[in-house]
Design a protein around this motif. Structure first.
Motif, PDB file in Angstrom:
ATOM      1  N   GLN A 104       0.816  -1.229   0.000  1.00  0.00           N
ATOM      2  CA  GLN A 104       0.000   0.000   0.000  1.00  0.00           C
ATOM      3  C   GLN A 104       0.842   1.268   0.000  1.00  0.00           C
ATOM      4  OE1 GLN A 104       0.414  -1.909   2.629  1.00  0.00           O
ATOM      5  NE2 GLN A 104       0.470  -0.761   4.528  1.00  0.00           N
ATOM      6  N   PRO A 106      -4.122  -1.419  -2.746  1.00  0.00           N
ATOM      7  CA  PRO A 106      -4.804  -1.439  -1.451  1.00  0.00           C
ATOM      8  C   PRO A 106      -4.021  -2.309  -0.452  1.00  0.00           C
ATOM      9  CG  PRO A 106      -6.343  -1.947  -3.234  1.00  0.00           C
ATOM     10  CD  PRO A 106      -4.967  -1.993  -3.813  1.00  0.00           C
ATOM     11  N   ALA A 107      -4.101  -1.970   0.819  1.00  0.00           N
ATOM     12  CA  ALA A 107      -3.374  -2.696   1.863  1.00  0.00           C
ATOM     13  C   ALA A 107      -3.902  -4.117   2.031  1.00  0.00           C
ATOM     14  CB  ALA A 107      -3.488  -1.939   3.175  1.00  0.00           C
ATOM     15  N   GLY A 108      -3.098  -4.960   2.674  1.00  0.00           N
ATOM     16  CA  GLY A 108      -3.534  -6.323   2.976  1.00  0.00           C
ATOM     17  C   GLY A 108      -2.555  -7.395   2.539  1.00  0.00           C
ATOM     18  N   PHE A 124     -16.129   0.793  -4.101  1.00  0.00           N
ATOM     19  CA  PHE A 124     -14.856   0.950  -3.395  1.00  0.00           C
ATOM     20  C   PHE A 124     -13.878   1.770  -4.250  1.00  0.00           C
ATOM     21  CE2 PHE A 124     -10.544  -0.422  -2.326  1.00  0.00           C
ATOM     22  CZ  PHE A 124     -10.538  -0.376  -0.941  1.00  0.00           C
ATOM     23  N   GLY A 176      -9.355   2.737  -1.399  1.00  0.00           N
ATOM     24  CA  GLY A 176      -8.041   2.085  -1.306  1.00  0.00           C
ATOM     25  C   GLY A 176      -6.943   3.020  -0.874  1.00  0.00           C
ATOM     26  N   GLY A 222      -8.126 -13.382   2.003  1.00  0.00           N
ATOM     27  CA  GLY A 222      -7.167 -12.399   2.496  1.00  0.00           C
ATOM     28  C   GLY A 222      -7.603 -11.713   3.778  1.00  0.00           C
ATOM     29  N   THR A 281      -1.707  -1.588   9.301  1.00  0.00           N
ATOM     30  CA  THR A 281      -2.604  -1.211   8.211  1.00  0.00           C
ATOM     31  C   THR A 281      -3.404  -2.451   7.798  1.00  0.00           C
ATOM     32  OG1 THR A 281      -0.784   0.186   7.463  1.00  0.00           O
ATOM     33  CG2 THR A 281      -2.718   0.067   6.046  1.00  0.00           C
ATOM     34  N   PRO A 282      -4.723  -2.386   7.863  1.00  0.00           N
ATOM     35  CA  PRO A 282      -5.525  -3.590   7.577  1.00  0.00           C
ATOM     36  C   PRO A 282      -5.862  -3.728   6.100  1.00  0.00           C
ATOM     37  CG  PRO A 282      -6.953  -1.825   8.290  1.00  0.00           C
ATOM     38  CD  PRO A 282      -5.556  -1.237   8.254  1.00  0.00           C
ATOM     39  N   ASN A 283      -6.455  -4.857   5.776  1.00  0.00           N
ATOM     40  CA  ASN A 283      -6.998  -5.093   4.446  1.00  0.00           C
ATOM     41  C   ASN A 283      -8.314  -4.309   4.334  1.00  0.00           C
ATOM     42  OD1 ASN A 283      -8.262  -6.135   2.175  1.00  0.00           O
ATOM     43  ND2 ASN A 283      -7.672  -8.255   2.577  1.00  0.00           N
ATOM     44  N   VAL A 284      -8.201  -3.034   4.030  1.00  0.00           N
ATOM     45  CA  VAL A 284      -9.369  -2.139   4.033  1.00  0.00           C
ATOM     46  C   VAL A 284     -10.417  -2.612   3.023  1.00  0.00           C
ATOM     47  CG1 VAL A 284     -10.166   0.243   3.738  1.00  0.00           C
ATOM     48  CG2 VAL A 284      -7.908  -0.186   4.720  1.00  0.00           C
ATOM     49  N   MET A 285      -9.950  -3.048   1.863  1.00  0.00           N
ATOM     50  CA  MET A 285     -10.893  -3.501   0.841  1.00  0.00           C
ATOM     51  C   MET A 285     -11.661  -4.732   1.329  1.00  0.00           C
ATOM     52  SD  MET A 285     -10.216  -4.818  -3.061  1.00  0.00           S
ATOM     53  CE  MET A 285     -10.287  -3.449  -4.184  1.00  0.00           C
TER      54      MET A 285
END
Lengths: 356, 356
Positions: free
Chosen positions: A187, A193-195, B23, B29, B195, B239-243
């Motif tokens: 990211q 996008p993060a993850g 999104f 993102g 994920g 930082t998380p998997n925002v998506m």
């Protein structure tokens, strides 16, 4: 549409949307992670990242949930008893904290935020097994030059060395014959996008992990020997973030088409524009005094006015910039300089900042 | 376009693509994971999952990289010395293996694949701190009825109980006054790309983790006290998997609009269609003999013909079904029965299988 100059999550790479649409159209979100179709996708991404970062076959390229997870897995794998950390900001400090939390004995050499390290001043404790460096301190905009990281290993060839390049890869041109392990997350400079975290690690780390495991736990989830074994078959132990891995491969391919040398050069040129502007512009002063330690990917400036006011004014023009970190939240700006934002966009930002 | 009846990654939920487009259009993102915009998004997802699964406020809903990570974090948090595992397939076995890898003393009560447990036959070792159950064994299609899980806790009120509902949530109607912790991943019945793992955990686990930490490591990455503290503020430590979190919230909202009772009823009706077909159809025989232990979400059948031939023939009609797991790869089929596939699609699959 806004343009993001924030240091992560950041502006998405211009081709991101196109690649997502292909992912959807090809129903890649439903494919088995034990199928040849997945293994081909996995291998494609590994190959593209390997090319981009010039990672030799001595090193595996592995996938984790985040770069923070890499901190933990590196400490589990490379440290039986003692680690050593160069700490000069919030993220290098967290790497150190993780070692303590795993009940390792964590040594540190510390500098205030805004200052960096050169190899000649670093004193590595005798029994430290791993030297933890941060190429780019996202919290302060301090960079440790790759030559200094290389020298540190050359002076300490019997120690493992780890490089946090979370907010700079693919910028640092690391010589992997001198680097045991390095890691980043997608990211930041990859504009995704993060993850997903990416862990680059050599066989010596694997051997060390296998040796530590005789006596201590090296973790259960994503432990290095299991990750490594699965990676030989282009798979992961658990179901991976297939979308993240796919997008990383496609963006890395796009970056390879441009060429990493050109990307690094453009990064330096864009950074120079920003540094030159903040040096001259009244109301701003650069946080990192030592020129050679100024980050090329996260530019940090002090502000005379409250930084929130500047952030707000700039956002009205469609541009999003980051605040300072922690204690500097109100008195600094952090501006990401990643491949996803063009020279023209950096120039636009400078023009807006100059007109405030 | 193919229709996936594979047990994960699986068919994506019909609204998945629409939510991804939103999104992208909203540039989610790129948003900061320390912004109010993120906290609102995070809270929305937690609230929707809480409603869907009827999780009381005594339990936090936390995000991890995968459900496998939850195995590790639960063992770190709830087990100082000894865990106990009901093992009847590959995934319950992995939970047990994780405990050994963390140098805990792991007890197990084992049954062959295809068989399940009832509370009355389970003998929990005296010093075991945690009972690890698997609501739905993805490898064998065996389900442990929620009533049996509840009884197990009622018989052992001083032990912690964990429920792996990776490939069944939101189907199991767990009574969280009797469940200390449960977890799932989003690439199964939620119809999302892999994920993201979701960890439901009560305050007693938090207290235990804090107590264990006085003497042993409870991990460094996503350790429960840090995850819990961040969750109070609708944030995550890294930082998380925002998506993934966004998509989970939107699909959970879609499921809530239908209502979880209707989803559970439809799941049972679709499962009954499949079981009835395989029971009668020559060339097939159900793997799980005990009716009450047959999974409602992953239907497993033995095949007389090589399963690969059936999978191939069915794929020519645009339908993708799963092979058996491990030693049963060539002689079984596994068919997912998740909310993303409708009754009409299940009927189409049955029609195609019947015409072979």
């Amino acid at each position: 549409m806004l343009t993001f100059f924030t240091p992560g999550p950041a502006q998405l790479y211009p081709t991101f949307e196109k690649h997502v649409q292909t992912f959807i159209a090809n129903q890649l979100g439903s494919i088995s992670h034990r199928s040849q179709q997945y293994r081909d996708l996995h291998k494609f991404t590994v190959d593209q990242v390997r090319t981009l970062l010039n990672v030799p076959d001595t090193h595996a390229i592995l996938f984790l949930g985040s770069a923070s997870e890499a901190w933990e897995r590196i400490l589990f794998s490379c440290v039986e008893l003692e680690s050593f950390h160069l700490v000069n900001g919030s993220f290098s400090k967290k790497f150190y904290d993780y070692s303590n939390a795993l009940n390792k004995y964590a040594h540190k050499q510390e500098k205030p935020m805004g200052e960096g390290f050169v190899a000649s001043e670093v004193i590595v404790p005798e029994y430290a097994e791993l030297i933890c460096t941060t190429h780019n301190e996202t919290s302060s905009g301090v960079q440790m030059h790759v030559n200094e990281i290389h020298k540190l290993k050359q002076k300490n060839p019997d120690k493992f060395i780890a490089v946090d390049m979370v907010s700079s890869a693919p910028y640092p041109d690391l010589d992997y014959s001198l680097i045991d392990t390095a890691f980043f997350s997608v990211q930041k400079a990859f504009g995704l996008p993060a993850g997903l975290g990416v862990w680059i690690v050599n066989e010596k780390c694997l051997q060390k992990a296998e040796s530590i495991r005789q006596q201590y736990s090296i973790g259960a989830h994503n432990d290095l020997p299991t990750l490594w074994k699965n990676a030989q078959n282009n798979e992961t132990p658990a179901t991976p973030n297939v979308m993240g891995i796919y997008l990383l491969g496609k963006v890395a391919e796009d970056l390879n088409k441009i060429g990493v040398a050109a990307i690094r050069k453009e990064t330096e040129q864009k950074a120079a524009l920003l540094y030159k502007f903040f040096e001259k512009q009244s109301g701003f002063s650069l946080f990192v005094k030592e020129k050679t330690q100024r980050s090329q990917t996260v530019i940090v400036t002090n502000t005379e006015a409250p930084s929130a006011d500047i952030i707000k004014a700039v956002k009205e023009k469609g541009l999003v910039i980051g605040s300072g970190y922690g204690q500097f939240k109100g008195s600094q700006l952090r501006i990401a300089n990643f491949p996803a934002t063009s020279t023209a966009q950096i120039e636009e930002l400078i023009s807006v900042l100059g007109s405030l």
